[in-house]
Design a protein around this motif. Structure first.
Motif, mmCIF file in Angstrom:
data_model
loop_
_atom_site.group_PDB
_atom_site.id
_atom_site.type_symbol
_atom_site.label_atom_id
_atom_site.label_comp_id
_atom_site.label_asym_id
_atom_site.label_seq_id
_atom_site.Cartn_x
_atom_site.Cartn_y
_atom_site.Cartn_z
ATOM 1 N N LEU B 116 7.401 0.643 11.671
ATOM 2 C CA LEU B 116 6.084 0.027 11.874
ATOM 3 C C LEU B 116 5.167 0.968 12.663
ATOM 4 N N ASP B 117 5.693 1.553 13.725
ATOM 5 C CA ASP B 117 4.872 2.445 14.543
ATOM 6 C C ASP B 117 4.504 3.726 13.799
ATOM 7 N N ASN B 118 5.356 4.133 12.870
ATOM 8 C CA ASN B 118 5.020 5.297 12.053
ATOM 9 C C ASN B 118 3.821 5.011 11.161
ATOM 10 N N VAL B 119 3.773 3.789 10.611
ATOM 11 C CA VAL B 119 2.614 3.427 9.794
ATOM 12 C C VAL B 119 1.381 3.314 10.696
ATOM 13 N N ARG B 131 -3.881 -4.469 16.712
ATOM 14 C CA ARG B 131 -3.305 -5.751 16.332
ATOM 15 C C ARG B 131 -3.638 -6.104 14.881
ATOM 16 N N ARG B 132 -4.897 -5.882 14.527
ATOM 17 C CA ARG B 132 -5.305 -6.175 13.161
ATOM 18 C C ARG B 132 -4.551 -5.257 12.193
ATOM 19 N N MET B 133 -4.403 -3.991 12.600
ATOM 20 C CA MET B 133 -3.749 -3.022 11.737
ATOM 21 C C MET B 133 -2.236 -3.282 11.651
ATOM 22 N N ALA B 134 -1.671 -3.844 12.712
ATOM 23 C CA ALA B 134 -0.239 -4.157 12.669
ATOM 24 C C ALA B 134 0.021 -5.197 11.581
ATOM 25 N N ALA B 135 -0.885 -6.159 11.457
ATOM 26 C CA ALA B 135 -0.732 -7.170 10.407
ATOM 27 C C ALA B 135 -0.802 -6.514 9.039
ATOM 28 N N ARG B 136 -1.773 -5.609 8.888
ATOM 29 C CA ARG B 136 -1.922 -4.949 7.596
ATOM 30 C C ARG B 136 -0.713 -4.045 7.299
ATOM 31 N N ALA B 137 -0.210 -3.371 8.333
ATOM 32 C CA ALA B 137 0.956 -2.504 8.141
ATOM 33 C C ALA B 137 2.142 -3.333 7.653
ATOM 34 N N GLY B 138 2.312 -4.525 8.255
ATOM 35 C CA GLY B 138 3.398 -5.401 7.826
ATOM 36 C C GLY B 138 3.246 -5.804 6.369
ATOM 37 N N GLU B 139 2.006 -6.077 5.966
ATOM 38 C CA GLU B 139 1.765 -6.469 4.569
ATOM 39 C C GLU B 139 2.065 -5.310 3.623
ATOM 40 N N LEU B 140 1.624 -4.109 4.012
ATOM 41 C CA LEU B 140 1.879 -2.938 3.157
ATOM 42 C C LEU B 140 3.377 -2.684 3.028
ATOM 43 N N LEU B 141 4.095 -2.783 4.139
ATOM 44 C CA LEU B 141 5.543 -2.554 4.099
ATOM 45 C C LEU B 141 6.211 -3.604 3.214
ATOM 46 N N GLU B 156 17.398 6.013 9.831
ATOM 47 C CA GLU B 156 18.259 4.945 9.327
ATOM 48 C C GLU B 156 17.915 4.571 7.884
ATOM 49 N N LEU B 157 16.854 5.177 7.332
ATOM 50 C CA LEU B 157 16.418 4.846 5.973
ATOM 51 C C LEU B 157 16.734 5.979 5.002
ATOM 52 N N SER B 158 16.823 5.635 3.710
ATOM 53 C CA SER B 158 17.057 6.659 2.690
ATOM 54 C C SER B 158 15.759 7.405 2.401
ATOM 55 N N GLY B 159 15.896 8.507 1.666
ATOM 56 C CA GLY B 159 14.733 9.332 1.355
ATOM 57 C C GLY B 159 13.645 8.565 0.622
ATOM 58 N N GLY B 160 14.046 7.750 -0.351
ATOM 59 C CA GLY B 160 13.071 6.975 -1.117
ATOM 60 C C GLY B 160 12.338 5.976 -0.240
ATOM 61 N N MET B 161 13.083 5.337 0.633
ATOM 62 C CA MET B 161 12.458 4.350 1.522
ATOM 63 C C MET B 161 11.491 5.037 2.476
ATOM 64 N N ARG B 162 11.886 6.195 2.954
ATOM 65 C CA ARG B 162 11.015 6.924 3.894
ATOM 66 C C ARG B 162 9.710 7.324 3.208
ATOM 67 N N GLN B 163 9.811 7.738 1.942
ATOM 68 C CA GLN B 163 8.587 8.128 1.248
ATOM 69 C C GLN B 163 7.683 6.914 1.010
ATOM 70 N N ARG B 164 8.275 5.729 0.814
ATOM 71 C CA ARG B 164 7.476 4.501 0.706
ATOM 72 C C ARG B 164 6.717 4.251 2.007
ATOM 73 N N VAL B 165 7.394 4.518 3.131
ATOM 74 C CA VAL B 165 6.731 4.353 4.425
ATOM 75 C C VAL B 165 5.549 5.321 4.533
ATOM 76 N N ALA B 166 5.767 6.552 4.064
ATOM 77 C CA ALA B 166 4.692 7.556 4.125
ATOM 78 C C ALA B 166 3.485 7.099 3.306
#
Lengths: 299, 279
Positions: B116-119, B131-141, B156-166
């Protein structure tokens, strides 16, 4: 249903588009791994084993000394050493305190100065071309050799000892800070630029946190060197402290006294080292520290 | 900050808004000065013109070293062009252009921050309301199938998951333009297919303008509204293919004759420009 003020981009109420099911197996595997019983029990055993190993070493030492009737002057048995520490406990305590203060102060000054100088040399080409060669040269002068000079300059009190401990301890901290600040990938910096980050933001949010593991590695080395520095300083000129007592007892051919001081020095060093290691948790997430634990390398 | 609703973006999907391109390159070239004292300068990009319409998915395909990453850096304002001008949304690009998101080949997640903090680093650096962006980050994730992983650390995440976070990080501030530099190239083939499919669906929600660089021509045809085929260094545009395949495209479309026609054409261009040697 749209709530005013939120959901300004329409992603609010939508279901996952990158499907959960698509990477379900992946997800589940990772979740399971995460929830697997952690190794806290194993970590307890690690301490248990190291204590057992220490006791065994002392037992062999004790047995060897008794079996071969080694004179206490050459190598006192652990039982003799601990008995000596207990008998002279008030004296040892009185000498442990000043030495510990010298080590801690020397280390703290070294940590602050080492990190600051590392940052300065990394970011200022002026500092790099002017101070840096001087700092390197300062490390090539044997500290033991200049210790008497410091005594002349700063007296036989606390200052000269802190200064020598600092001089020995700061260099690895500075170098590891510099190395840590350079490990950032170029694309990472580009990413921050595209977010509109200036050099200050990039430093605080990216470079410094990324450098922390290296800085702490340097501080651990610095901590052990600060112990050396304080003892060297006490060897040169002191009227108290464990280093002073080491020399004194040695002059009296009082080997149990020497070994008692050595044991106490070791204990101080180990405690301070683990204090530095523990303080990492104040600055870095514990899971990350665990993941980067040097003592847990796997083949 | 651009806060347009995606629906309005979607409405103007393939046609440029009022005929104005989102990204406009005129006579843009790049020559790198040699690092060695008597070395020759390296011409990375020959002068080229390019318009990218609002809501368009443009893929740029070419061999390694053809200057496609240079092109992306020029658009992002991370490199100054040697000649020419670049406009985004009518504004000239001078210095790092910030009203966009970038995804690189490496996920570039910060190891010490939770997912979450990375996003949210995007919001922190830009000084947006956390705070507003934390809500949006949660929705995007959640959209990328990573809800429940907010408090995990990247390792703790796989490569594909990490790229989704990016990708989530690049889109947190809802930029009108997304630049992607071989984002799936470091992933294994299966994960890569999955992310390609998922990303197409993700993109179809709001049809944001995307410039997507790849050396994989199948990926280029599969994702692109237009495929820009580059020549070897010094890079220039060999040909632009308009991909007329209905969306959403599924993996089976790759076996159709229409799809093969496009890939065959790119192969031919690669052979003509000497990238591939004909047998």
């Amino acid at each position: 249903m749209s709530t005013p003020g939120t959901d300004n981009d329409g992603i609010g109420k939508m279901r996952p588009i990158m499907t959960q099911s698509s990477n379900d197996a992946e997800t589940r595997a990772i979740t399971l791994r995460h929830r697997a019983p952690n190794r806290s029990a194993g970590r307890g055993f690690r301490h248990f084993y190291s204590i057992i190993a220490t006791i065994i070493v002392f037992l062999i030492w004790e047995g060897g000394v008794r079996l071969f009737a080694v004179p206490a002057l050459i190598l006192p048995a652990p039982s003799v050493i601990f008995a000596t520490i207990w008998e002279r406990r008030s004296l040892y305590l009185a000498f442990t305190v000043p030495t510990t203060i010298e080590i801690v102060l020397g280390f703290l000054v070294a940590a602050v100065a080492g990190i600051m100088l590392g940052i300065l040399v990394s970011f200022s080409s002026f500092a790099r071309t002017t101070f840096y060669p001087m700092l390197i040269s300062s490390q090539l002068i044997p500290k033991v050799a200049i210790a008497p000079v410091f005594v002349i300059w700063f007296g036989t009190g606390l200052e000269s000892k802190v200064l020598i401990a600092f001089l020995i301890a700061f260099f690895p901290i500075m170098i590891s800070t510099m190395v840590g600040l350079q490990v950032i990938e170029a694309d990472m910096v580009r990413l921050f630029m595209s977010m509109g980050a200036g050099s200050t933001t990039t430093f605080i949010k990216l470079r410094l946190p990324a450098a922390l593991p290296n800085i702490f590695a340097g501080m651990k080395i610095g901590m052990t060197l600060a112990v050396v520095g304080a003892i060297v300083a006490e060897f040169v000129a002191a009227d108290r402290g464990l280093g002073y007592y080491l020399l004194y007892a040695n002059g009296q051919l009082d080997s149990p006294g020497v070994f008692g001081a050595l044991v106490l020095l070791t204990v101080i060093g180990v405690i301070l080292y683990y204090l530095v290691e523990w303080s990492q948790h104040l600055f870095m997430p514990s899971a990350l520290i665990k993941a980067a634990d040097l003592t847990r390398a796997t083949m | 900050m651009d806060d347009r609703r995606p629906s309005s973006l979607a409405a103007t999907a393939t046609e440029g808004a009022a005929g104005e391109p989102m990204v406009r390159l005129r006579d843009v070239s790049k020559v790198y000065g040699s690092l060695r004292r008597h070395g020759a300068d390296v011409e990375a990009l020959k002068p080229l013109d390019l318009d990218i319409a609002t809501g368009e998915f443009v893929t740029i395909v070419g061999p390694s070293g053809c200057g496609k990453s240079t092109l992306l850096s020029l658009i992002a304002g991370l490199l100054p062009p040697t000649t020419g001008e670049i406009d985004i949304g009518g504004r000239p690009v001078v210095g790092p252009y910030t009203d966009l998101g970038i995804v690189f080949q490496k996920d570039l997640l910060l190891a010490w921050r939770t997912i979450l903090d990375n996003v949210l680093i995007q919001a922190e650096v830009r000084g947006l309301d956390r705070r507003r962006m934390a809500a949006r980050a949660g929705e995007l994730l959640n959209l990328v199938g990573l809800s429940g992983f907010e408090e995990f650390l990247p390792h703790e995440l796989s490569g594909g998951m990490r790229q989704r976070v990016a990708i989530c990080r690049a889109l947190l501030h809802n930029p009108p333009l997304l630049l992607m530099d071989e984002p799936f190239a470091a992933l294994d083939a299966i994960t890569r297919d999955q992310l390609t499919l998922d990303f197409q669906r993700f993109w179809q929600r709001d049809r944001r303008t995307v410039v997507f660089i790849t050396h994989n021509l199948i990926e280029a045809v599969f994702l692109g509204d237009r495929v820009i085929v580059m020549t070897p260094r010094p890079g220039s545009i060999a040909e632009i293919l308009a991909i007329d395949l209905a969306r959403p495209r599924n993996l089976a479309v790759r076996d159709t004759p229409d799809f093969a026609r496009y890939t065959r054409r790119i192969h031919d261009i690669f052979i003509e420009t000497g990238i591939l040697k004909a047998e």
